[in-house]
Design a protein around this motif. Sequence first.
Motif, PDB file in Angstrom:
ATOM      1  N   UNK A 150      19.195  23.753 -29.001  1.00  0.00           N
ATOM      2  CA  UNK A 150      19.609  24.547 -27.851  1.00  0.00           C
ATOM      3  C   UNK A 150      18.416  24.827 -26.945  1.00  0.00           C
ATOM      4  N   UNK A 151      17.228  25.104 -27.585  1.00  0.00           N
ATOM      5  CA  UNK A 151      16.002  25.353 -26.827  1.00  0.00           C
ATOM      6  C   UNK A 151      15.634  24.150 -25.973  1.00  0.00           C
ATOM      7  N   UNK A 152      15.775  22.979 -26.614  1.00  0.00           N
ATOM      8  CA  UNK A 152      15.422  21.742 -25.898  1.00  0.00           C
ATOM      9  C   UNK A 152      16.316  21.555 -24.675  1.00  0.00           C
ATOM     10  N   UNK A 153      17.628  21.796 -24.887  1.00  0.00           N
ATOM     11  CA  UNK A 153      18.581  21.663 -23.783  1.00  0.00           C
ATOM     12  C   UNK A 153      18.234  22.641 -22.659  1.00  0.00           C
ATOM     13  N   UNK A 154      17.864  23.846 -23.074  1.00  0.00           N
ATOM     14  CA  UNK A 154      17.516  24.883 -22.087  1.00  0.00           C
ATOM     15  C   UNK A 154      16.266  24.470 -21.296  1.00  0.00           C
ATOM     16  N   UNK A 155      15.273  23.975 -22.060  1.00  0.00           N
ATOM     17  CA  UNK A 155      14.019  23.544 -21.408  1.00  0.00           C
ATOM     18  C   UNK A 155      14.278  22.373 -20.452  1.00  0.00           C
ATOM     19  N   UNK A 156      15.156  21.502 -20.904  1.00  0.00           N
ATOM     20  CA  UNK A 156      15.443  20.331 -20.058  1.00  0.00           C
ATOM     21  C   UNK A 156      16.180  20.755 -18.790  1.00  0.00           C
ATOM     22  N   UNK A 157      17.058  21.720 -18.945  1.00  0.00           N
ATOM     23  CA  UNK A 157      17.776  22.214 -17.768  1.00  0.00           C
ATOM     24  C   UNK A 157      16.804  22.890 -16.798  1.00  0.00           C
ATOM     25  N   UNK A 192      -0.330  14.500 -13.539  1.00  0.00           N
ATOM     26  CA  UNK A 192       0.859  14.576 -14.396  1.00  0.00           C
ATOM     27  C   UNK A 192       0.527  14.520 -15.885  1.00  0.00           C
ATOM     28  N   UNK A 193      -0.255  13.519 -16.264  1.00  0.00           N
ATOM     29  CA  UNK A 193      -0.511  13.340 -17.695  1.00  0.00           C
ATOM     30  C   UNK A 193      -1.310  14.505 -18.284  1.00  0.00           C
ATOM     31  N   UNK A 194      -2.312  14.948 -17.560  1.00  0.00           N
ATOM     32  CA  UNK A 194      -3.132  16.048 -18.100  1.00  0.00           C
ATOM     33  C   UNK A 194      -2.329  17.341 -18.137  1.00  0.00           C
ATOM     34  N   UNK A 195      -1.444  17.529 -17.162  1.00  0.00           N
ATOM     35  CA  UNK A 195      -0.620  18.736 -17.148  1.00  0.00           C
ATOM     36  C   UNK A 195       0.377  18.710 -18.303  1.00  0.00           C
ATOM     37  N   UNK A 196       0.958  17.546 -18.548  1.00  0.00           N
ATOM     38  CA  UNK A 196       1.907  17.439 -19.668  1.00  0.00           C
ATOM     39  C   UNK A 196       1.210  17.830 -20.965  1.00  0.00           C
ATOM     40  N   UNK A 197      -0.010  17.301 -21.176  1.00  0.00           N
ATOM     41  CA  UNK A 197      -0.761  17.619 -22.401  1.00  0.00           C
ATOM     42  C   UNK A 197      -1.039  19.124 -22.480  1.00  0.00           C
ATOM     43  N   UNK A 198      -1.492  19.696 -21.385  1.00  0.00           N
ATOM     44  CA  UNK A 198      -1.851  21.121 -21.376  1.00  0.00           C
ATOM     45  C   UNK A 198      -0.627  22.014 -21.570  1.00  0.00           C
ATOM     46  N   UNK A 199       0.426  21.768 -20.783  1.00  0.00           N
ATOM     47  CA  UNK A 199       1.606  22.639 -20.821  1.00  0.00           C
ATOM     48  C   UNK A 199       2.330  22.527 -22.164  1.00  0.00           C
ATOM     49  N   UNK A 200       2.314  21.340 -22.765  1.00  0.00           N
ATOM     50  CA  UNK A 200       2.929  21.196 -24.092  1.00  0.00           C
ATOM     51  C   UNK A 200       2.173  22.042 -25.110  1.00  0.00           C
ATOM     52  N   UNK A 201       0.836  22.019 -25.036  1.00  0.00           N
ATOM     53  CA  UNK A 201       0.043  22.814 -25.992  1.00  0.00           C
ATOM     54  C   UNK A 201       0.260  24.311 -25.767  1.00  0.00           C
ATOM     55  N   UNK A 202       0.602  24.672 -24.523  1.00  0.00           N
ATOM     56  CA  UNK A 202       0.863  26.093 -24.229  1.00  0.00           C
ATOM     57  C   UNK A 202       2.313  26.475 -24.537  1.00  0.00           C
ATOM     58  N   UNK A 203       3.150  25.507 -24.830  1.00  0.00           N
ATOM     59  CA  UNK A 203       4.555  25.786 -25.115  1.00  0.00           C
ATOM     60  C   UNK A 203       5.414  25.841 -23.864  1.00  0.00           C
ATOM     61  N   UNK A 204       4.843  25.503 -22.703  1.00  0.00           N
ATOM     62  CA  UNK A 204       5.622  25.483 -21.454  1.00  0.00           C
ATOM     63  C   UNK A 204       6.267  24.105 -21.293  1.00  0.00           C
ATOM     64  N   UNK A 205       7.359  23.941 -22.086  1.00  0.00           N
ATOM     65  CA  UNK A 205       7.953  22.603 -22.160  1.00  0.00           C
ATOM     66  C   UNK A 205       8.693  22.211 -20.880  1.00  0.00           C
ATOM     67  N   UNK A 206       9.181  23.179 -20.140  1.00  0.00           N
ATOM     68  CA  UNK A 206       9.963  22.848 -18.944  1.00  0.00           C
ATOM     69  C   UNK A 206       9.135  22.042 -17.944  1.00  0.00           C
ATOM     70  N   UNK A 207       7.936  22.532 -17.634  1.00  0.00           N
ATOM     71  CA  UNK A 207       7.077  21.818 -16.680  1.00  0.00           C
ATOM     72  C   UNK A 207       6.663  20.458 -17.244  1.00  0.00           C
ATOM     73  N   UNK A 208       6.327  20.455 -18.576  1.00  0.00           N
ATOM     74  CA  UNK A 208       5.929  19.191 -19.212  1.00  0.00           C
ATOM     75  C   UNK A 208       7.074  18.187 -19.150  1.00  0.00           C
ATOM     76  N   UNK A 209       8.300  18.645 -19.429  1.00  0.00           N
ATOM     77  CA  UNK A 209       9.457  17.744 -19.402  1.00  0.00           C
ATOM     78  C   UNK A 209       9.745  17.262 -17.979  1.00  0.00           C
ATOM     79  N   UNK A 210       9.610  18.156 -17.011  1.00  0.00           N
ATOM     80  CA  UNK A 210       9.852  17.777 -15.617  1.00  0.00           C
ATOM     81  C   UNK A 210       8.877  16.682 -15.198  1.00  0.00           C
ATOM     82  N   UNK A 211       7.610  16.872 -15.539  1.00  0.00           N
ATOM     83  CA  UNK A 211       6.596  15.868 -15.174  1.00  0.00           C
ATOM     84  C   UNK A 211       6.811  14.568 -15.939  1.00  0.00           C
ATOM     85  N   UNK A 212       7.191  14.700 -17.217  1.00  0.00           N
ATOM     86  CA  UNK A 212       7.470  13.512 -18.031  1.00  0.00           C
ATOM     87  C   UNK A 212       8.612  12.706 -17.429  1.00  0.00           C
TER      88      UNK A 212
END
Lengths: 237, 244
Positions: free
Chosen positions: A2-9, A188-208
Amino acid sequence: MQDFAQEFSLALRLILTGDPDLWEIVLLSLQVSLTAVVIAAAIAMPLGAALAVLRFPGRRAVIVLINALMGLPPVVVGLLVYLSLSRSGPLGVLQLLYTPTAMIIAQVLLVAPIITALTRQTVETLDAEYAEQLRSLGVSRLASVPTLLWDGRLALLTALLAGFGRAIAEVGAVIMVGGNINHVTRVMTTTIALETSKGNLALALALGTILIALAITVTAAVSALVERGEGAEVRHA
Amino acid sequence: MRDFAPDMAMTFQAEGLRVGRNGVTLLNVDHLAIDGPGPTLILGPNGAGKSLLLRCLHGLVAPDAGRVLVDGAPCAEALRTRQAMVFQRPVLLRRSVQGNLDFVLRRRGVPRADRPARIAALLAEGGLAQKARQPARSLSGGEAQRLAILRAMATDPEVLFLDEPTSALDPSATQAIEALILDASRRGIRIVMVTHDIGQARRLGQDVVLMHGGRVVEHAPAARFFEAPETPIARRFLAGALVI
């Protein structure tokens, strides 16, 4: 789940609402990688073509070296560029460390061997077909390089695509020389790495998502161009 | 287009030409003079050394020994710009039909403003006017070879070397190519052409060179060669009994 779906949304909302931070990162990524590919191509294409047509002692060794450099580890490039641009390094006076220019330099070093090697291969194949005819028409070996590059343009688009793919997906070198500074060198790539480590999956997923969409779009556009060029030759046959 | 008398055409003399590969002698020509009027046809079975001789005369292959004299002087790079060669498989640039002609004219320093008219005239001459914008590599075999000849003619050559230009073509395409060759010859361009087609040599040749095993076996005016060949090899070749 459910978290993943929420983050993806949330990620989709970031994309669709035109989040300024997200698009700033996307634009900087494109700016850095496209500039790097253009500079690398300007150096690597003539170099690859010259390697294909000229014969000189040590040519084989140069070809082996360039092929080997295609697999150059990005962190090693990052380290070398970092050492060169750091305050005590030979290019420290330019004060380029932690700037987009430093990231472009690192990407040029990573991309140039790929474009050189693929250009060499393409032009060598074409040269085997053209060499006698061009010589008969009075074109010298070196003067044949522009002709071979132009006539190999469709195949060389694939070399540029490979270079762009390497540049846009690169993390290790750009994070070392760019520093991943917000609003300055964050791509994009560096932000994905950083935001994933911070738990901010929404931004990481958007950039991905954008990164994958970009890769597919660019590949599709290049493939369409190549097919259009080749198709034009077949259509009239 | 230049217009000059046949006796002013470039002449060739091969002296002691030797070419070998991996210890095998592929070409061994003691003396050959190509200086008569009309097309010279180099005949012979496969592997006779015909194409290699043509490349040596044009300067594309440097002999291991011997020399080629052009107009009595050693063949220099600059002389090749007054010659053109058409290969067995036409090598067309990956651009349009007119782009192939434009490439040559640009290299020869023809001003941009003059090129369209030259290209149009050449295409009309070769019957390719309707295909000017078409990619050259989409042409049929006969059309591609015609374009290759037109591109060679665009260099305004004094000599046209042709290496079996019709070997893969049907009779009508062959006829169109032969018409272009004869037209070039009538304009005073020296034609030196390799073929293994005896019929074609009869149709085009005024001067025949027969090769076998890398050597010139017989060199004679076409009429004499076909009516009264002097050597047994020539007689066997004309009888179709000399395969290799």
